[in-house]
Scaffold this active site. Structure first.
Site, PDB file in Angstrom:
ATOM      1  N   TYR A   1      -2.048  -0.466  10.918  1.00  0.00           N
ATOM      2  CA  TYR A   1      -2.146  -1.135   9.612  1.00  0.00           C
ATOM      3  C   TYR A   1      -0.863  -0.800   8.647  1.00  0.00           C
ATOM      4  O   TYR A   1      -0.147  -1.805   8.320  1.00  0.00           O
ATOM      5  CB  TYR A   1      -3.343  -0.590   8.960  1.00  0.00           C
ATOM      6  CG  TYR A   1      -3.417  -1.107   7.607  1.00  0.00           C
ATOM      7  CD1 TYR A   1      -3.576  -2.272   6.922  1.00  0.00           C
ATOM      8  CD2 TYR A   1      -3.366   0.104   6.358  1.00  0.00           C
ATOM      9  CE1 TYR A   1      -3.403  -2.740   5.722  1.00  0.00           C
ATOM     10  CE2 TYR A   1      -3.190  -0.283   5.147  1.00  0.00           C
ATOM     11  CZ  TYR A   1      -3.367  -1.710   4.683  1.00  0.00           C
ATOM     12  OH  TYR A   1      -3.204  -2.046   3.496  1.00  0.00           O
TER      13      TYR A   1
ATOM     14  N   THR B   1       0.711  -1.196   0.128  1.00  0.00           N
ATOM     15  CA  THR B   1      -0.055  -0.191   0.083  1.00  0.00           C
ATOM     16  C   THR B   1       0.747   1.306   0.005  1.00  0.00           C
ATOM     17  O   THR B   1       2.001   1.163   0.679  1.00  0.00           O
ATOM     18  CB  THR B   1      -0.770   0.242   1.296  1.00  0.00           C
ATOM     19  OG1 THR B   1      -1.340   1.133   1.493  1.00  0.00           O
ATOM     20  CG2 THR B   1      -0.029  -0.374   2.570  1.00  0.00           C
ATOM     21  N   ASP B   2       0.136   2.407  -0.511  1.00  0.00           N
ATOM     22  CA  ASP B   2       0.883   3.654  -0.499  1.00  0.00           C
ATOM     23  C   ASP B   2       0.961   4.225   1.076  1.00  0.00           C
ATOM     24  O   ASP B   2       1.853   4.981   1.398  1.00  0.00           O
ATOM     25  CB  ASP B   2       0.209   4.603  -1.180  1.00  0.00           C
ATOM     26  CG  ASP B   2      -0.919   4.735  -1.027  1.00  0.00           C
ATOM     27  OD1 ASP B   2      -1.941   4.378   0.042  1.00  0.00           O
ATOM     28  OD2 ASP B   2      -1.855   5.658  -1.566  1.00  0.00           O
ATOM     29  N   GLU B   3       0.424   3.458   1.922  1.00  0.00           N
ATOM     30  CA  GLU B   3       0.151   4.274   3.296  1.00  0.00           C
ATOM     31  C   GLU B   3       1.335   3.870   4.053  1.00  0.00           C
ATOM     32  O   GLU B   3       1.794   4.617   4.988  1.00  0.00           O
ATOM     33  CB  GLU B   3      -0.820   3.408   4.258  1.00  0.00           C
ATOM     34  CG  GLU B   3      -2.298   3.500   3.497  1.00  0.00           C
ATOM     35  CD  GLU B   3      -3.271   3.671   4.591  1.00  0.00           C
ATOM     36  OE1 GLU B   3      -3.345   3.655   5.654  1.00  0.00           O
ATOM     37  OE2 GLU B   3      -4.641   3.592   3.955  1.00  0.00           O
TER      38      GLU B   3
ATOM     39  N   LYS C   1       1.938  -3.316   7.467  1.00  0.00           N
ATOM     40  CA  LYS C   1       2.404  -3.667   6.029  1.00  0.00           C
ATOM     41  C   LYS C   1       3.848  -3.015   5.462  1.00  0.00           C
ATOM     42  O   LYS C   1       4.520  -3.709   4.872  1.00  0.00           O
ATOM     43  CB  LYS C   1       1.461  -2.559   4.861  1.00  0.00           C
ATOM     44  CG  LYS C   1       0.165  -3.021   4.880  1.00  0.00           C
ATOM     45  CD  LYS C   1      -0.221  -4.367   4.590  1.00  0.00           C
ATOM     46  CE  LYS C   1       0.023  -4.523   3.055  1.00  0.00           C
ATOM     47  NZ  LYS C   1      -0.468  -6.070   2.408  1.00  0.00           N
TER      48      LYS C   1
HETATM   49  P1  NAD Z   1      -9.741  -7.506   2.054  1.00  0.00           P
HETATM   50  O1  NAD Z   1      -9.572  -7.097   3.778  1.00  0.00           O
HETATM   51  O2  NAD Z   1     -10.836  -6.984   1.249  1.00  0.00           O
HETATM   52  O3  NAD Z   1      -9.315  -8.953   1.921  1.00  0.00           O
HETATM   53  C1  NAD Z   1      -8.325  -9.377   2.650  1.00  0.00           C
HETATM   54  C2  NAD Z   1      -8.356 -10.958   2.566  1.00  0.00           C
HETATM   55  O4  NAD Z   1      -7.467 -11.754   3.126  1.00  0.00           O
HETATM   56  C3  NAD Z   1      -9.840 -11.672   2.875  1.00  0.00           C
HETATM   57  O5  NAD Z   1     -10.460 -12.456   1.897  1.00  0.00           O
HETATM   58  C4  NAD Z   1      -9.420 -12.393   4.139  1.00  0.00           C
HETATM   59  O6  NAD Z   1     -10.155 -13.511   4.450  1.00  0.00           O
HETATM   60  C5  NAD Z   1      -7.934 -12.964   3.710  1.00  0.00           C
HETATM   61  N1  NAD Z   1      -7.068 -13.199   4.965  1.00  0.00           N
HETATM   62  C6  NAD Z   1      -7.104 -12.303   6.045  1.00  0.00           C
HETATM   63  N2  NAD Z   1      -6.233 -12.825   6.964  1.00  0.00           N
HETATM   64  C7  NAD Z   1      -5.888 -14.151   6.491  1.00  0.00           C
HETATM   65  C8  NAD Z   1      -5.016 -15.137   6.959  1.00  0.00           C
HETATM   66  N3  NAD Z   1      -4.260 -15.001   8.016  1.00  0.00           N
HETATM   67  N4  NAD Z   1      -4.894 -16.141   6.124  1.00  0.00           N
HETATM   68  C9  NAD Z   1      -5.494 -16.306   4.696  1.00  0.00           C
HETATM   69  N5  NAD Z   1      -6.139 -15.289   4.435  1.00  0.00           N
HETATM   70  C10 NAD Z   1      -6.523 -14.250   5.203  1.00  0.00           C
HETATM   71  O7  NAD Z   1      -8.238  -6.507   1.395  1.00  0.00           O
HETATM   72  P2  NAD Z   1      -8.158  -5.658   0.139  1.00  0.00           P
HETATM   73  O8  NAD Z   1      -8.567  -4.413   0.248  1.00  0.00           O
HETATM   74  O9  NAD Z   1      -8.534  -6.555  -0.987  1.00  0.00           O
HETATM   75  O10 NAD Z   1      -6.590  -5.755   0.099  1.00  0.00           O
HETATM   76  C11 NAD Z   1      -5.919  -6.787  -0.326  1.00  0.00           C
HETATM   77  C12 NAD Z   1      -4.218  -6.546  -0.355  1.00  0.00           C
HETATM   78  O11 NAD Z   1      -3.935  -5.315  -0.972  1.00  0.00           O
HETATM   79  C13 NAD Z   1      -3.820  -6.162   1.255  1.00  0.00           C
HETATM   80  O12 NAD Z   1      -2.524  -6.717   1.212  1.00  0.00           O
HETATM   81  C14 NAD Z   1      -3.847  -4.765   1.241  1.00  0.00           C
HETATM   82  O13 NAD Z   1      -3.162  -4.228   2.315  1.00  0.00           O
HETATM   83  C15 NAD Z   1      -3.527  -4.039  -0.036  1.00  0.00           C
HETATM   84  N6  NAD Z   1      -4.026  -3.013  -0.620  1.00  0.00           N
HETATM   85  C16 NAD Z   1      -5.291  -2.705  -0.367  1.00  0.00           C
HETATM   86  C17 NAD Z   1      -5.760  -1.391  -0.979  1.00  0.00           C
HETATM   87  C18 NAD Z   1      -7.169  -0.919  -1.026  1.00  0.00           C
HETATM   88  O14 NAD Z   1      -7.518   0.259  -1.132  1.00  0.00           O
HETATM   89  N7  NAD Z   1      -8.074  -1.958  -0.669  1.00  0.00           N
HETATM   90  C19 NAD Z   1      -4.812  -0.555  -1.577  1.00  0.00           C
HETATM   91  C20 NAD Z   1      -3.505  -0.820  -1.568  1.00  0.00           C
HETATM   92  C21 NAD Z   1      -3.137  -1.857  -1.004  1.00  0.00           C
HETATM   93  O1  DAU Z   2      -4.243   3.916   0.433  1.00  0.00           O
HETATM   94  C1  DAU Z   2      -4.448   2.527   0.424  1.00  0.00           C
HETATM   95  C2  DAU Z   2      -5.177   2.104   1.286  1.00  0.00           C
HETATM   96  O2  DAU Z   2      -6.571   2.396   1.332  1.00  0.00           O
HETATM   97  C3  DAU Z   2      -5.288   0.576   1.739  1.00  0.00           C
HETATM   98  O3  DAU Z   2      -4.040   0.146   2.005  1.00  0.00           O
HETATM   99  C4  DAU Z   2      -6.228   0.058   2.621  1.00  0.00           C
HETATM  100  O4  DAU Z   2      -6.134  -1.186   3.142  1.00  0.00           O
HETATM  101  C5  DAU Z   2      -7.564   0.786   2.413  1.00  0.00           C
HETATM  102  O5  DAU Z   2      -8.505   0.420   3.542  1.00  0.00           O
HETATM  103  C6  DAU Z   2      -7.626   2.261   2.123  1.00  0.00           C
HETATM  104  O6  DAU Z   2      -7.369   2.817   3.659  1.00  0.00           O
HETATM  105  P1  DAU Z   2      -8.079   4.420   3.866  1.00  0.00           P
HETATM  106  O7  DAU Z   2      -7.845   4.337   5.296  1.00  0.00           O
HETATM  107  O8  DAU Z   2      -7.671   5.399   3.029  1.00  0.00           O
HETATM  108  O9  DAU Z   2      -9.477   3.789   3.533  1.00  0.00           O
HETATM  109  P2  DAU Z   2     -10.939   4.156   4.088  1.00  0.00           P
HETATM  110  O10 DAU Z   2     -11.933   3.882   3.180  1.00  0.00           O
HETATM  111  O11 DAU Z   2     -11.069   3.409   5.534  1.00  0.00           O
HETATM  112  O12 DAU Z   2     -10.959   5.594   4.350  1.00  0.00           O
HETATM  113  C7  DAU Z   2     -10.951   6.688   3.077  1.00  0.00           C
HETATM  114  C8  DAU Z   2     -10.886   7.846   3.657  1.00  0.00           C
HETATM  115  O13 DAU Z   2     -12.344   8.174   3.948  1.00  0.00           O
HETATM  116  C9  DAU Z   2     -10.045   8.301   4.905  1.00  0.00           C
HETATM  117  O14 DAU Z   2      -9.592   9.574   4.714  1.00  0.00           O
HETATM  118  C10 DAU Z   2     -10.805   8.171   6.021  1.00  0.00           C
HETATM  119  C11 DAU Z   2     -12.276   8.518   5.623  1.00  0.00           C
HETATM  120  N1  DAU Z   2     -13.469   7.844   6.164  1.00  0.00           N
HETATM  121  C12 DAU Z   2     -13.387   6.579   5.994  1.00  0.00           C
HETATM  122  C13 DAU Z   2     -14.516   6.106   6.726  1.00  0.00           C
HETATM  123  C14 DAU Z   2     -14.762   4.319   6.732  1.00  0.00           C
HETATM  124  C15 DAU Z   2     -14.412   8.794   6.644  1.00  0.00           C
HETATM  125  O15 DAU Z   2     -14.275   9.854   6.511  1.00  0.00           O
HETATM  126  N2  DAU Z   2     -15.683   8.154   7.050  1.00  0.00           N
HETATM  127  C16 DAU Z   2     -15.588   6.911   7.140  1.00  0.00           C
HETATM  128  O16 DAU Z   2     -16.879   6.334   7.682  1.00  0.00           O
END
Ligand code: NAD
Ligand code: DAU
Length: 365
Positions: free
Chosen positions: A167, A141-143, A171
């Site tokens: 988180y 992630t970019d975080e 990562k």
């Molecule tokens: P998600 O939470 O939707 O899915 C995570 C999946 O991992 C689930 O299916 C869960 O059952 C599985 N999992 C969790 N713990 C496990 C374990 N111990 N063993 C096996 N499986 C397990 O997550 P996502 O949003 O699809 O993100 C996927 C990946 O991409 C993550 O590594 C996250 O850090 C990264 N990522 C997400 C975003 C985003 O915006 N969602 C952006 C950048 C990177």
């Molecule tokens: O940047 C990549 C990341 O993006 C991933 O690594 C994470 O897995 C993914 O969850 C996401 O993280 P964020 O914290 O940016 O996503 P989230 O959807 O939780 O929140 C997006 C923005 O919105 C953040 O600034 C917080 C705000 N927010 C979120 C929620 C859930 C609100 O204002 N209200 C809310 O109820």
């Protein structure tokens, strides 16, 4: 063919029942018949039904299991002899990492270590051609780069790590382990650092699906702080295409930043969602859903701005995002409106408990 005659040229995906992983598997099997083995623990965020369309697809195998279980991973690698591992499995929600960080350290740090270690042992047993062809793609992630000010340049691959939430720290730890396995043993690791994804199958604890469903149901729309935090949004299928490009042509040991060139303030995303829901499902009195917006207590340590400089992946691998944000958001709102059965299947009792816990004590500002 890594390792000899038993290989089916499979790719092992972890976390493939989650949001990005299930989109990755669905789009992968639309474009190639190279088999996928999906290892997923099915935590609250995992949903095997996301992949129901593949139930009788001979190229798809689902295995329920934990990435922290080294014997299970070793057995899977022996059985399927994959040519690559694409590692998505993680705890992914920042707010949950603030309430209960333990699972983030277990899965994201220890789980990634277990997977890397078992991958290294498997990889060492391959023929030299198999070792050269093998890839371990770590999805991150970019975080990990921390928070930007309004005028700061976007994150590039050499930006120093400065994770701010449990988180992001977990990562970052996993990224460092991945780097060390390449540096120390030469395991062909690739790391991707991507911005915020949105699209079908995203669990409705995250901003975009939560706001779509709350708007639809006339519930308040809880915007943290002043709503001016900025995220760079990428349509999930574009992220999947970038991962495929890195897997096939990325340089082992390299990292690639992936982003959407779509920085938006949260409040602008939420008002756009209100307007789309109003258009697709007008209120009976023609009122605007914008009236549901409620500013609430901020997320502790809330990163102000993320922005990605994705010029390296464009230059080296020819990948750029295809979906403009407004078009992708429209598709996403449509998908949530059209998939009420999926929505109700994921909003379990545990989901409702999380929503109550995260929002009940967040006072309106
Ligand atoms: P998600 O939470 O939707 O899915 C995570 C999946 O991992 C689930 O299916 C869960 O059952 C599985 N999992 C969790 N713990 C496990 C374990 N111990 N063993 C096996 N499986 C397990 O997550 P996502 O949003 O699809 O993100 C996927 C990946 O991409 C993550 O590594 C996250 O850090 C990264 N990522 C997400 C975003 C985003 O915006 N969602 C952006 C950048 C990177
Ligand atoms: O940047 C990549 C990341 O993006 C991933 O690594 C994470 O897995 C993914 O969850 C996401 O993280 P964020 O914290 O940016 O996503 P989230 O959807 O939780 O929140 C997006 C923005 O919105 C953040 O600034 C917080 C705000 N927010 C979120 C929620 C859930 C609100 O204002 N209200 C809310 O109820």
């Amino acid at each position: 063919m890594p390792g000899g005659s038993t290989t089916r040229d499979a790719v092992l995906v972890t976390g493939g029942a989650g949001f990005i992983g299930s989109n990755f598997i669905l789009t992968w099997l639309q474009s190639t018949r190279s088999p996928i083995v999906n290892l997923d623990l099915l935590t609250y965020a995992g949903n095997a039904a996301n992949l129901a369309a593949l139930e009788s697809d001979p190229c798809y195998t689902f295995v329920r299991g934990d990435i922290c279980d080294s014997e299970r991973i070793a057995a899977l690698l022996r059985e399927h002899r994959p040519r690559a591992i694409v590692h998505f499995a993680a705890e992914s929600h920042v707010d949950r990492s603030i309430v209960a960080p333990d699972a983030f350290i277990r899965t994201n740090v220890h789980g990634t270590f277990v997977l890397l270690e078992q991958a290294r042992l498997y990889w060492s047993s391959l023929s030299s051609a198999g070792r050269a062809a093998f890839r371990f793609l770590h999805v991150s992630t970019d975080e990990v780069y921390g928070s930007l000010g309004a005028g700061d340049p976007a994150f590039c691959e050499t930006t120093p790590y400065a994770p701010n939430s449990p988180y992001a720290a977990s990562k970052a730890g996993s990224d460092h382990l991945a780097r060390a396995y390449y540096h120390t043993w030469g395991l062909p690791v690739l790391t991707t650092n991507c911005s915020n994804n949105y699209g079908p199958f995203q669990f409705p604890e995250k901003l975009i699906p939560l706001m779509i469903l709350n708007a639809l149901e006339g519930k308040s729309l809880p915007v943290y702080g002043d709503g001016k935090n900025v995220r760079d949004w990428l349509f999930v299928e574009d992220h999947c295409a970038a991962i495929r490009a890195v897997l096939e042509d990325g340089q082992p040991g390299a990292t690639y930043n992936i982003g959407g060139n779509s920085e938006r303030a949260n409040i602008d995303v939420v008002t756009a969602i209100c307007d789309l829901v109003d258009e697709m499902r007008p209120c009976s009195d023609d009122a605007s859903r914008r009236k549901l917006i409620t500013y609430v207590e901020d997320r502790p340590g809330h990163d102000r701005r993320y922005a990605i400089d994705a010029r390296k992946i464009a230059r080296e691998l020819g990948w750029t995002p295809a979906q403009p944000f407004e078009a992708g958001l429209r598709k996403t709102v449509r998908w949530y409106l059209d998939n009420a059965a999926w929505v109700s299947s994921v909003r379990t009792g545990a989901y409702r408990e999380w929503i109550a816990q995260n929002y009940a004590e967040r006072l309106a500002l």
